[in-house]
Structure formats: structure tokens, C-alpha cells
Motif scaffolding. Structure first.
Motif, PDB file in Angstrom:
ATOM      1  N   GLU A 236      46.175  41.312  54.784  1.00  0.00           N
ATOM      2  CA  GLU A 236      46.072  40.826  53.408  1.00  0.00           C
ATOM      3  C   GLU A 236      44.654  41.007  52.870  1.00  0.00           C
ATOM      4  O   GLU A 236      44.461  41.411  51.716  1.00  0.00           O
ATOM      5  CB  GLU A 236      46.470  39.345  53.325  1.00  0.00           C
ATOM      6  CG  GLU A 236      47.944  39.082  53.552  1.00  0.00           C
ATOM      7  CD  GLU A 236      48.217  38.718  55.012  1.00  0.00           C
ATOM      8  OE1 GLU A 236      47.456  39.188  55.885  1.00  0.00           O
ATOM      9  OE2 GLU A 236      49.182  37.984  55.247  1.00  0.00           O
ATOM     10  N   GLU A 237      43.664  40.716  53.696  1.00  0.00           N
ATOM     11  CA  GLU A 237      42.274  40.879  53.266  1.00  0.00           C
ATOM     12  C   GLU A 237      41.940  42.345  53.015  1.00  0.00           C
ATOM     13  O   GLU A 237      41.200  42.673  52.077  1.00  0.00           O
ATOM     14  CB  GLU A 237      41.332  40.299  54.324  1.00  0.00           C
ATOM     15  CG  GLU A 237      41.366  38.786  54.425  1.00  0.00           C
ATOM     16  CD  GLU A 237      40.439  38.273  55.519  1.00  0.00           C
ATOM     17  OE1 GLU A 237      39.782  39.097  56.189  1.00  0.00           O
ATOM     18  OE2 GLU A 237      40.375  37.039  55.711  1.00  0.00           O
ATOM     19  N   ARG A 240      43.455  43.349  49.676  1.00  0.00           N
ATOM     20  CA  ARG A 240      42.648  42.782  48.588  1.00  0.00           C
ATOM     21  C   ARG A 240      41.342  43.574  48.430  1.00  0.00           C
ATOM     22  O   ARG A 240      40.942  43.916  47.324  1.00  0.00           O
ATOM     23  CB  ARG A 240      42.337  41.316  48.876  1.00  0.00           C
ATOM     24  CG  ARG A 240      41.548  40.611  47.774  1.00  0.00           C
ATOM     25  CD  ARG A 240      41.251  39.176  48.173  1.00  0.00           C
ATOM     26  NE  ARG A 240      42.477  38.473  48.501  1.00  0.00           N
ATOM     27  CZ  ARG A 240      43.267  37.907  47.598  1.00  0.00           C
ATOM     28  NH1 ARG A 240      42.938  37.950  46.318  1.00  0.00           N
ATOM     29  NH2 ARG A 240      44.369  37.300  47.969  1.00  0.00           N
ATOM     30  N   GLU A 241      40.710  43.899  49.543  1.00  0.00           N
ATOM     31  CA  GLU A 241      39.473  44.666  49.509  1.00  0.00           C
ATOM     32  C   GLU A 241      39.702  46.038  48.897  1.00  0.00           C
ATOM     33  O   GLU A 241      38.879  46.547  48.130  1.00  0.00           O
ATOM     34  CB  GLU A 241      38.928  44.805  50.934  1.00  0.00           C
ATOM     35  CG  GLU A 241      37.596  45.548  51.022  1.00  0.00           C
ATOM     36  CD  GLU A 241      37.138  45.676  52.455  1.00  0.00           C
ATOM     37  OE1 GLU A 241      36.106  45.074  52.812  1.00  0.00           O
ATOM     38  OE2 GLU A 241      37.825  46.385  53.240  1.00  0.00           O
ATOM     39  N   ILE A 243      41.766  46.790  46.636  1.00  0.00           N
ATOM     40  CA  ILE A 243      41.988  46.659  45.194  1.00  0.00           C
ATOM     41  C   ILE A 243      40.667  46.427  44.463  1.00  0.00           C
ATOM     42  O   ILE A 243      40.387  47.069  43.446  1.00  0.00           O
ATOM     43  CB  ILE A 243      42.967  45.506  44.901  1.00  0.00           C
ATOM     44  CG1 ILE A 243      44.362  45.838  45.465  1.00  0.00           C
ATOM     45  CG2 ILE A 243      43.053  45.236  43.396  1.00  0.00           C
ATOM     46  CD1 ILE A 243      45.331  44.672  45.396  1.00  0.00           C
ATOM     47  N   GLY A 269      38.895  44.474  40.049  1.00  0.00           N
ATOM     48  CA  GLY A 269      38.356  43.179  40.432  1.00  0.00           C
ATOM     49  C   GLY A 269      37.925  42.334  39.246  1.00  0.00           C
ATOM     50  O   GLY A 269      38.008  41.103  39.291  1.00  0.00           O
ATOM     51  N   PRO A 274      42.232  36.392  39.551  1.00  0.00           N
ATOM     52  CA  PRO A 274      42.496  36.165  40.977  1.00  0.00           C
ATOM     53  C   PRO A 274      43.978  35.984  41.277  1.00  0.00           C
ATOM     54  O   PRO A 274      44.463  36.443  42.309  1.00  0.00           O
ATOM     55  CB  PRO A 274      41.702  34.884  41.272  1.00  0.00           C
ATOM     56  CG  PRO A 274      40.580  34.903  40.279  1.00  0.00           C
ATOM     57  CD  PRO A 274      41.191  35.492  39.028  1.00  0.00           C
ATOM     58  N   ILE A 277      45.638  39.399  41.311  1.00  0.00           N
ATOM     59  CA  ILE A 277      45.304  40.120  42.545  1.00  0.00           C
ATOM     60  C   ILE A 277      46.129  39.568  43.704  1.00  0.00           C
ATOM     61  O   ILE A 277      46.625  40.324  44.545  1.00  0.00           O
ATOM     62  CB  ILE A 277      43.800  40.021  42.838  1.00  0.00           C
ATOM     63  CG1 ILE A 277      43.014  40.763  41.750  1.00  0.00           C
ATOM     64  CG2 ILE A 277      43.474  40.609  44.210  1.00  0.00           C
ATOM     65  CD1 ILE A 277      41.511  40.627  41.869  1.00  0.00           C
ATOM     66  N   ASP A 278      46.306  38.240  43.745  1.00  0.00           N
ATOM     67  CA  ASP A 278      47.140  37.629  44.776  1.00  0.00           C
ATOM     68  C   ASP A 278      48.557  38.183  44.709  1.00  0.00           C
ATOM     69  O   ASP A 278      49.196  38.434  45.744  1.00  0.00           O
ATOM     70  CB  ASP A 278      47.185  36.111  44.597  1.00  0.00           C
ATOM     71  CG  ASP A 278      45.871  35.435  44.975  1.00  0.00           C
ATOM     72  OD1 ASP A 278      45.065  36.077  45.679  1.00  0.00           O
ATOM     73  OD2 ASP A 278      45.664  34.278  44.554  1.00  0.00           O
ATOM     74  N   VAL A 281      48.643  41.721  46.072  1.00  0.00           N
ATOM     75  CA  VAL A 281      48.530  41.673  47.531  1.00  0.00           C
ATOM     76  C   VAL A 281      49.865  41.278  48.146  1.00  0.00           C
ATOM     77  O   VAL A 281      50.316  41.878  49.137  1.00  0.00           O
ATOM     78  CB  VAL A 281      47.425  40.683  47.956  1.00  0.00           C
ATOM     79  CG1 VAL A 281      47.457  40.463  49.470  1.00  0.00           C
ATOM     80  CG2 VAL A 281      46.054  41.207  47.534  1.00  0.00           C
ATOM     81  N   HIS A 285      51.829  43.760  50.556  1.00  0.00           N
ATOM     82  CA  HIS A 285      51.956  43.288  51.941  1.00  0.00           C
ATOM     83  C   HIS A 285      53.419  43.178  52.356  1.00  0.00           C
ATOM     84  O   HIS A 285      53.721  43.084  53.553  1.00  0.00           O
ATOM     85  CB  HIS A 285      51.250  41.940  52.105  1.00  0.00           C
ATOM     86  CG  HIS A 285      51.136  41.504  53.529  1.00  0.00           C
ATOM     87  ND1 HIS A 285      51.988  40.566  54.106  1.00  0.00           N
ATOM     88  CD2 HIS A 285      50.279  41.892  54.516  1.00  0.00           C
ATOM     89  CE1 HIS A 285      51.660  40.399  55.375  1.00  0.00           C
ATOM     90  NE2 HIS A 285      50.625  41.185  55.655  1.00  0.00           N
TER      91      HIS A 285
END
Length: 288
Positions: A236-237, A240-241, A243, A269, A274, A277-278, A281, A285
Motif C-alpha cells: 500500500e505504501e 501511494r508513493e 502516485i 500529490g 488525501p 489518494i486513499d 490506493v 491494491h
């Protein structure tokens, strides 16, 4: 109606239509500066228009629905691809597509660096014109094919090979509008620049960006790779990174990055919240 009434009806109707036409013309000209952002027409934009004409780009491409319809519509190309990608592409199209593999025959025009910068400036201005949804169905910048076949992704869809039942769970329609995966899928297809313009969710279908099929599994493998220098410790990280900081890890291949910079737009970003973005993700995922 007698002849006199018919004549009067025709004259009055013509007069009304003329007044309406003139009024609409005047109103259109009144709105042109705002709709076209004419105050943003720089010298580079003007030179870029000359480059566009000098190389006869319209013989293959279209803008605002006008052109040859032989190659993709470029009205929103800078929003779909971004400046770094377009710069590298125009310098050497064969690094991205070739006729044998992708059925693309974009020639190397041999443009000078300043010509490339100017024509991209022109196309960026074009992309920001309020065209009020025209053309209604622009030719998307897609392409690519399924390895081992002669079919493009769109052809495979037409032949029923990408129906809902054959898609992985994360790609299937979700009825709950509050489901983060469903919201992420909607963002994937609608955010500007749109993710779907560059990435396919079908395995082996690489467009301007690599396929995102099996994203969660591939992300976990990438983190464990010695080539990975980013900060993510989970899939997941890593997603996110990718993106918000796309150059943290550069996917192998000359068509995805140049000089240590990813062709993926770095603006998500700050352009996305946020929460959005979640959602992206969560959607990505879900592809195990």
C-alpha cells in the motif's frame, strides 16, 4: 394561409432567424477570449502552431475534432501524457512504439529541441481551451497489444475477452458508491491527467505506462528488490508513493522515464486530496 400571409410568415421567420444568428455570433465573439485563454498565447505558443503546420501534423492527427483521424486526437494530449513524456517521444518515437510490434508508424520528424518545446507549448494551450466537450468522442491515446496475439486491447474487448466476469475482483463493478475501491476506480478513469489513458489493468498490455495488473503482488516484489531505493515498506505504501512521488522508483524501460525522472505526472500529490489518494490506493491494491 393565402399568398400574402405565406410571404409575411417567410419574411418574419427569416428576420427572426437572422437576429438570433447575429446575437449568437456576437455572444460567441464576446466569450472567445475567456474560452480560449487568449491571454496565455505566448510567443512559444505561436511558434508551436507554426511547427504544427510546418510538419503537417494535422495530416494524421486531429485537434478539436478537425484533422485526418488517422492517428490519435491530440486536443488534450498534454493532460494525458505530460511534458517529459512528449519531449522524449518526439525526440525518438521508436523508443515507445514501432510498426512491427504496436502497428504504430509515427515517424521520427527530426525536430530540434526548441521546435519540440514550442509545439508542446502550443498543444498545452490547446488542451486548456474550453471546447465544451467537443469532440464528444475523441480518439483516445491508447494502443498496445496482448502478447502472443495480434489483437489490440480494444479488439479483445470487442471479442468478449474482457467482459466483467473475466476481470479480476478489483476491476469488477462495485455497486456500493461508498466503497473506496469503487470510488478509486472512478478516479482512475476520470482524474486529470487520467490514469486510464496511460495504464491498462490487463496483464501484459503496456501503454504509455506499464500494465497495473497484479499491482499489489508486483509492489510487494519490488519493495524486496535490491533496485528499490524508496521508503515504502508495504504494498500500500509503495502504491501511494508511486502516485505522489512517481520518480521514487523508475519502472524499467526507456518509454517510462528519462534522465532519472518518471514520465508520470508528479502533480497528483497536490491535485488530489488525501482521501482520494486513499481511494486510488484501495482500488489498485485490489489487483493481487
Amino acid at each position: 394561409m393565402n399568398k400574402r400571409q405565406t410571404r409575411m410568415f417567410a419574411l418574419v421567420s427569416t428576420a427572426i432567424a437572422t437576429v438570433v444568428f447575429l446575437g449568437m455570433t456576437v455572444d460567441s465573439h464576446r466569450q472567445f477570449p475567456t474560452l480560449t485563454n487568449s491571454d496565455q498565447i505566448t510567443d512559444s505558443v505561436v511558434r508551436g502552431q507554426d511547427v504544427w503546420h510546418n510538419y503537417n501534423c494535422i495530416n494524421c492527427h486531429t485537434i478539436f475534432g478537425e484533422g485526418a483521424y488517422y492517428a490519435p486526437d491530440l486536443t488534450k494530449i498534454t493532460q494525458q501524457r505530460g511534458v517529459p513524456y512528449l519531449t522524449a517521444f518526439l525526440k525518438d518515437p521508436s523508443q515507445f512504439y514501432n510498426e512491427e510490434t504496436h502497428r504504430r508508424i509515427m515517424p521520427n520528424l527530426g525536430m530540434a529541441d526548441d521546435e519540440i518545446a514550442d509545439v508542446i507549448a502550443f498543444m498545452d494551450w490547446v488542451s486548456k481551451v474550453d471546447n465544451q466537450g467537443w469532440p464528444p468522442r475523441p480518439i483516445l491515446v491508447a494502443g498496445g497489444s496482448i502478447p502472443g496475439t495480434d489483437l489490440s486491447l480494444s479488439q479483445q474487448k470487442t471479442e468478449g475477452q474482457a467482459e466483467t466476469g473475466s476481470l479480476p475482483p478489483g476491476a469488477r463493478p462495485v455497486s456500493d458508491d461508498n466503497n473506496p475501491i469503487a470510488l478509486g476506480e472512478a478516479l482512475f478513469k476520470s482524474v486529470v491527467p487520467t490514469c486510464a489513458a496511460c495504464h491498462s489493468m490487463a496483464a501484459g498490455v503496456n501503454l504509455a505506462g506499464p500494465s497495473l495488473a497484479g499491482m499489489a503482488t508486483n509492489a510487494a516484489k519490488t519493495i524486496e528488490s535490491p533496485d528499490y531505493k524508496g521508503k515504502a515498506t508495504t504494498a500500500e505504501e509503495f502504491i501511494r508513493e508511486s502516485i505522489v512521488e512517481p520518480s521514487a522508483y523508475l519502472h524499467p524501460g526507456p518509454m517510462y522515464s528519462a534522465s532519472g525522472t518518471s514520465f508520470m505526472p508528479p502533480s497528483y500529490g497536490k491535485d488530489l486530496s488525501p482521501e482520494q489518494i486513499d481511494q486510488l490506493v484501495a482500488y489498485l491494491h485490489s489487483f493481487k
